[in-house]
Design a protein around this motif. Sequence first.
Motif, PDB file in Angstrom:
ATOM      1  N   VAL A  17      44.748 -11.927 -21.139  1.00 57.75           N
ATOM      2  CA  VAL A  17      44.580 -12.447 -19.675  1.00 57.75           C
ATOM      3  C   VAL A  17      44.585 -11.324 -18.950  1.00 57.75           C
ATOM      4  O   VAL A  17      43.719 -11.162 -17.857  1.00 57.75           O
ATOM      5  N   GLY A  18      45.640 -10.623 -18.781  1.00 57.03           N
ATOM      6  CA  GLY A  18      45.836  -9.626 -17.797  1.00 57.03           C
ATOM      7  C   GLY A  18      44.913  -8.674 -17.690  1.00 57.03           C
ATOM      8  O   GLY A  18      44.295  -8.087 -16.575  1.00 57.03           O
ATOM      9  N   THR A  19      44.184  -8.113 -18.875  1.00 53.37           N
ATOM     10  CA  THR A  19      43.227  -7.148 -19.068  1.00 53.37           C
ATOM     11  C   THR A  19      41.966  -7.837 -18.336  1.00 53.37           C
ATOM     12  O   THR A  19      41.235  -6.960 -17.607  1.00 53.37           O
ATOM     13  N   LEU A  20      41.444  -8.905 -18.655  1.00 47.93           N
ATOM     14  CA  LEU A  20      40.620  -9.529 -18.251  1.00 47.93           C
ATOM     15  C   LEU A  20      40.598  -9.869 -16.724  1.00 47.93           C
ATOM     16  O   LEU A  20      39.543  -9.691 -16.025  1.00 47.93           O
ATOM     17  N   LEU A  21      41.602 -10.296 -16.274  1.00 48.62           N
ATOM     18  CA  LEU A  21      41.697 -10.464 -14.878  1.00 48.62           C
ATOM     19  C   LEU A  21      41.611  -9.369 -13.961  1.00 48.62           C
ATOM     20  O   LEU A  21      41.161  -9.323 -12.863  1.00 48.62           O
ATOM     21  N   ALA A  22      42.443  -8.116 -14.441  1.00 52.26           N
ATOM     22  CA  ALA A  22      42.360  -7.148 -13.815  1.00 52.26           C
ATOM     23  C   ALA A  22      40.749  -6.610 -13.638  1.00 52.26           C
ATOM     24  O   ALA A  22      40.395  -5.984 -12.613  1.00 52.26           O
ATOM     25  N   LYS A  23      40.114  -6.678 -14.802  1.00 52.84           N
ATOM     26  CA  LYS A  23      38.603  -6.193 -14.490  1.00 52.84           C
ATOM     27  C   LYS A  23      37.871  -7.143 -13.817  1.00 52.84           C
ATOM     28  O   LYS A  23      37.044  -6.642 -12.964  1.00 52.84           O
ATOM     29  N   TYR A  98      53.117 -17.740 -14.725  1.00 51.30           N
ATOM     30  CA  TYR A  98      53.724 -18.279 -15.956  1.00 51.30           C
ATOM     31  C   TYR A  98      52.646 -18.771 -17.112  1.00 51.30           C
ATOM     32  O   TYR A  98      52.177 -19.891 -16.884  1.00 51.30           O
ATOM     33  N   LEU A  99      52.520 -17.775 -18.117  1.00 46.87           N
ATOM     34  CA  LEU A  99      51.423 -18.285 -18.981  1.00 46.87           C
ATOM     35  C   LEU A  99      52.410 -19.244 -20.128  1.00 46.87           C
ATOM     36  O   LEU A  99      53.087 -18.448 -20.859  1.00 46.87           O
ATOM     37  N   ARG A 100      52.294 -20.489 -20.246  1.00 43.78           N
ATOM     38  CA  ARG A 100      53.130 -21.297 -21.129  1.00 43.78           C
ATOM     39  C   ARG A 100      52.366 -21.669 -22.268  1.00 43.78           C
ATOM     40  O   ARG A 100      51.236 -22.020 -22.221  1.00 43.78           O
ATOM     41  N   ALA A 101      52.915 -21.261 -23.314  1.00 40.25           N
ATOM     42  CA  ALA A 101      52.352 -21.549 -24.810  1.00 40.25           C
ATOM     43  C   ALA A 101      53.457 -22.583 -25.618  1.00 40.25           C
ATOM     44  O   ALA A 101      54.491 -22.137 -25.862  1.00 40.25           O
ATOM     45  N   SER A 102      52.856 -23.430 -26.319  1.00 43.46           N
ATOM     46  CA  SER A 102      53.901 -24.223 -26.949  1.00 43.46           C
ATOM     47  C   SER A 102      54.454 -23.516 -28.284  1.00 43.46           C
ATOM     48  O   SER A 102      53.734 -22.394 -28.664  1.00 43.46           O
ATOM     49  N   LEU A 103      55.353 -24.017 -28.939  1.00 43.08           N
ATOM     50  CA  LEU A 103      55.920 -23.330 -30.019  1.00 43.08           C
ATOM     51  C   LEU A 103      54.972 -23.157 -31.121  1.00 43.08           C
ATOM     52  O   LEU A 103      54.828 -21.944 -31.799  1.00 43.08           O
ATOM     53  N   ALA A 143      58.266 -18.544 -11.140  1.00 44.10           N
ATOM     54  CA  ALA A 143      56.691 -18.745 -11.280  1.00 44.10           C
ATOM     55  C   ALA A 143      56.184 -19.076  -9.984  1.00 44.10           C
ATOM     56  O   ALA A 143      56.848 -20.228  -9.421  1.00 44.10           O
ATOM     57  N   THR A 144      55.011 -18.716  -9.437  1.00 46.34           N
ATOM     58  CA  THR A 144      54.529 -19.389  -8.395  1.00 46.34           C
ATOM     59  C   THR A 144      53.454 -20.176  -8.991  1.00 46.34           C
ATOM     60  O   THR A 144      52.979 -21.112  -8.129  1.00 46.34           O
ATOM     61  N   GLN A 145      53.062 -20.089 -10.080  1.00 49.24           N
ATOM     62  CA  GLN A 145      52.144 -20.733 -10.928  1.00 49.24           C
ATOM     63  C   GLN A 145      52.484 -20.875 -12.391  1.00 49.24           C
ATOM     64  O   GLN A 145      52.862 -20.014 -13.110  1.00 49.24           O
ATOM     65  N   ILE A 146      52.200 -22.054 -12.883  1.00 50.14           N
ATOM     66  CA  ILE A 146      52.328 -22.137 -14.396  1.00 50.14           C
ATOM     67  C   ILE A 146      50.906 -22.732 -14.989  1.00 50.14           C
ATOM     68  O   ILE A 146      50.208 -23.627 -14.336  1.00 50.14           O
ATOM     69  N   ILE A 147      50.268 -21.899 -16.089  1.00 50.48           N
ATOM     70  CA  ILE A 147      49.198 -22.480 -16.853  1.00 50.48           C
ATOM     71  C   ILE A 147      49.522 -22.507 -18.174  1.00 50.48           C
ATOM     72  O   ILE A 147      50.159 -21.512 -19.072  1.00 50.48           O
ATOM     73  N   GLU A 148      49.150 -23.643 -18.689  1.00 53.25           N
ATOM     74  CA  GLU A 148      49.335 -24.019 -20.077  1.00 53.25           C
ATOM     75  C   GLU A 148      48.221 -23.277 -20.847  1.00 53.25           C
ATOM     76  O   GLU A 148      47.074 -23.319 -20.642  1.00 53.25           O
ATOM     77  N   THR A 149      48.493 -22.507 -21.956  1.00 55.96           N
ATOM     78  CA  THR A 149      47.315 -21.747 -22.390  1.00 55.96           C
ATOM     79  C   THR A 149      47.123 -22.398 -23.910  1.00 55.96           C
ATOM     80  O   THR A 149      46.000 -21.986 -24.437  1.00 55.96           O
ATOM     81  N   ASP A 150      47.832 -23.545 -24.311  1.00 54.86           N
ATOM     82  CA  ASP A 150      47.471 -23.812 -25.559  1.00 54.86           C
ATOM     83  C   ASP A 150      45.955 -24.488 -25.580  1.00 54.86           C
ATOM     84  O   ASP A 150      45.584 -25.067 -24.709  1.00 54.86           O
ATOM     85  N   ALA A 152      43.388 -22.916 -24.836  1.00 57.80           N
ATOM     86  CA  ALA A 152      42.692 -22.307 -23.845  1.00 57.80           C
ATOM     87  C   ALA A 152      42.106 -21.038 -24.052  1.00 57.80           C
ATOM     88  O   ALA A 152      42.838 -20.144 -24.961  1.00 57.80           O
ATOM     89  N   ASN A 153      40.865 -20.662 -23.632  1.00 58.00           N
ATOM     90  CA  ASN A 153      40.422 -19.517 -23.889  1.00 58.00           C
ATOM     91  C   ASN A 153      40.788 -18.501 -22.820  1.00 58.00           C
ATOM     92  O   ASN A 153      40.755 -18.871 -21.495  1.00 58.00           O
ATOM     93  N   SER A 154      41.122 -17.258 -23.282  1.00 59.87           N
ATOM     94  CA  SER A 154      41.776 -16.159 -22.413  1.00 59.87           C
ATOM     95  C   SER A 154      40.609 -15.887 -21.274  1.00 59.87           C
ATOM     96  O   SER A 154      41.038 -15.498 -20.204  1.00 59.87           O
ATOM     97  N   ARG A 155      39.361 -15.777 -21.636  1.00 59.95           N
ATOM     98  CA  ARG A 155      38.556 -15.596 -20.557  1.00 59.95           C
ATOM     99  C   ARG A 155      38.516 -16.599 -19.186  1.00 59.95           C
ATOM    100  O   ARG A 155      38.313 -16.542 -18.375  1.00 59.95           O
ATOM    101  N   SER A 156      38.463 -17.783 -19.897  1.00 58.89           N
ATOM    102  CA  SER A 156      38.281 -19.128 -18.957  1.00 58.89           C
ATOM    103  C   SER A 156      39.672 -19.094 -18.145  1.00 58.89           C
ATOM    104  O   SER A 156      39.580 -19.214 -16.865  1.00 58.89           O
ATOM    105  N   ILE A 157      40.836 -18.729 -18.458  1.00 55.64           N
ATOM    106  CA  ILE A 157      42.209 -18.665 -17.748  1.00 55.64           C
ATOM    107  C   ILE A 157      41.882 -17.352 -16.706  1.00 55.64           C
ATOM    108  O   ILE A 157      42.438 -17.447 -15.520  1.00 55.64           O
ATOM    109  N   ALA A 158      41.244 -16.410 -17.107  1.00 56.78           N
ATOM    110  CA  ALA A 158      41.295 -15.092 -16.320  1.00 56.78           C
ATOM    111  C   ALA A 158      40.328 -15.373 -15.288  1.00 56.78           C
ATOM    112  O   ALA A 158      40.496 -15.163 -14.073  1.00 56.78           O
TER     113      ALA A 158
END
Length: 170
Positions: A17-23, A98-103, A143-150, A152-158
Amino acid sequence: MALIVLVGPMGAGKTTVGTLLAKKLRLPFKDSDAEIEARTGADIPWIFDVEGEQGFRDRETQVLKDLLAMPEGVIATGGGIVMREENRVLLKPVQVVYLRASLNEQLRRTANDRKRPLLQTENPRAVLERLMTIRDPLYRDIATQIIETDGANSRSIATKLARQYGDQAL
């Protein structure tokens, strides 16, 4: 625009996500673990073997300080960055997502990854459960923001984050 720091557990998608977001934002991207490896000329498992977790965490704190000195950018951190109070204090004044992923999602994403020293055990599920119990409240605290990543597509989060932080820059 300022600094955006991604935190979360192993397998949450911080680097992707970080790589995509920075781009998308046309900002520099730094991964704290990659930075540690570049500076030492050794990979994280080797550093853990030779210096132990304490030695690695010392390096991690120094790299975090250096990266937070950048005027702007996107930073992906290692999952354990929040374990030191000093690091949490350093992260408090910046935008922390905070990119949150379930166990189950963490297990799925890290199943074949041999570069995660803490998971080289008979029962990675138990390790991830223990880490989440300890770290989740710490991630939430900074965290200033929490995003559930389960699911979710990395590109859409970015893209979502880019819209949000791109709008803030206007």
